[in-house]
Design a protein around this motif. Sequence first.
Motif: not given
Length: 343
Positions: A244-259
Motif C-alpha cells: 500500500w506504500g507503493v500504491v501511495a507513491l503511485c497516487i502521488v506520481g500519477l494523480h498529481f505530478i504526471l497530470p
Amino acid sequence: MALVVAPIALAGVMADAIWMPVATFPAWLAVGAAWLGWPLGSMALMLVHALTGGRWGEILHPALRAGIATLPLGLPALGGIMLGARYLYPWLHPDRAMPLANSFYLNMPAALTRAGIYVVAWGALGLICLRGRGLERVAPAGLIVLGFTSGFAAIDLTESFDPHFSSSAYGLVASAGAVLLAFAIGIMLEAARASTAELRDLARLLLGLTVLWAYLDFMQFLIVWQSNLPVEAAWYGPRLRGGWGVVALCIVGLHFILPFVLLALPRLQGLRPVIVAVAGLLVGMEAVRNFWLVLPACLPAQVALPVLLSLAFFGSGSVFLAFRPGIQEPFVASKPEQRDVHV
C-alpha cells in the motif's frame, strides 16, 4: 448488455457477501465511495455553472447530466453499506465503542438518520438539475446543501472506518476529488466536440482542480506529520507500509505530478489525445485512491473478486442510466422573461 450485466454482477456480490462478508463489504464500500463522486461532482459543477456561466459548462453539460442520471445507484450503494456496517465500522461493536468520545455521532440511529438526509437532499438536487429550469435561483442554496452533505457523507463512509482518526480537511478533500472526477469524466465524454481553444480552457480548468485536490490532501498529511499526532499518524501507518506504500507513491506520481506536468505544458493543452488520456488517468487514480482509503485492512486476495463484481455492477448500471435517450441533452440557455414594452 449493461442491463444484463448489472443484475448478474449484483447477484455475484450478494452471493460473495453471504460466503465472505468480511472481504465483500469493504470492497463494496471502496467501489461505492469512488463511484459516488461522479454524480455528486456533476451536480456541483452544474450548480457552479448556473451561477458563473462559461463555455466550459455548455460543453460538459451532456456529460454532467449523464453523471447526475446515475444517482439512483446511490440507493443500493448506501443500502449495501448499511447492511454490512457491522463488518466495516468498529464503533458498532459495544466493546470498541465504549472508549470513544464521539459515540454521540458514531451510532447506528444517527448514521441511518444522516443517510436518509443524504438520499433526500441528493435526490431533490438531482431532479432539479436534470429539470434545468430556474437552476440559477436554486444554485446558491443547493451548493451549500451539497457541500455539507457530501463532506459529512465522506466522513461517515470512509473516515469513520477508523473512529479514532480525525481531520477537519477530510470532507474538503473528498469533495475536491469528486469535482475533479466529474470534470475529468466530462472531458472524456465531450472532448471530441470541443475546439482547440475550448480544449485548452478545459485543460487549464482540469489543471486547477488537480492542484486544488493535491493541495488539500497534502496539507492534511503535512499537518499530521509536522504536529506528530499519534492517532492520525496511526491511520496513515497501514496505508504507507508494504504494497500500500507503493500504491501511495503511485497516487502521488500519477494523480498529481504526471497530470500536472502534462497539463501545464502549453503545447500539450491543445492536443486532444493527451488531454483525454490525462483525464482518464485522473479518473482511474481517483478510484485507486478510494481503494487505498478503505482496503489496507483487507488482504488483496480476499477482495479481488468482490471489487471486480462491484465495479461491474456500478459500471454497467452507470452506463444504462447515463446513456438512456433524452439524458445527454445539449445545453440550452434559459430564455429571459418576456416583458411588455410601452412606447
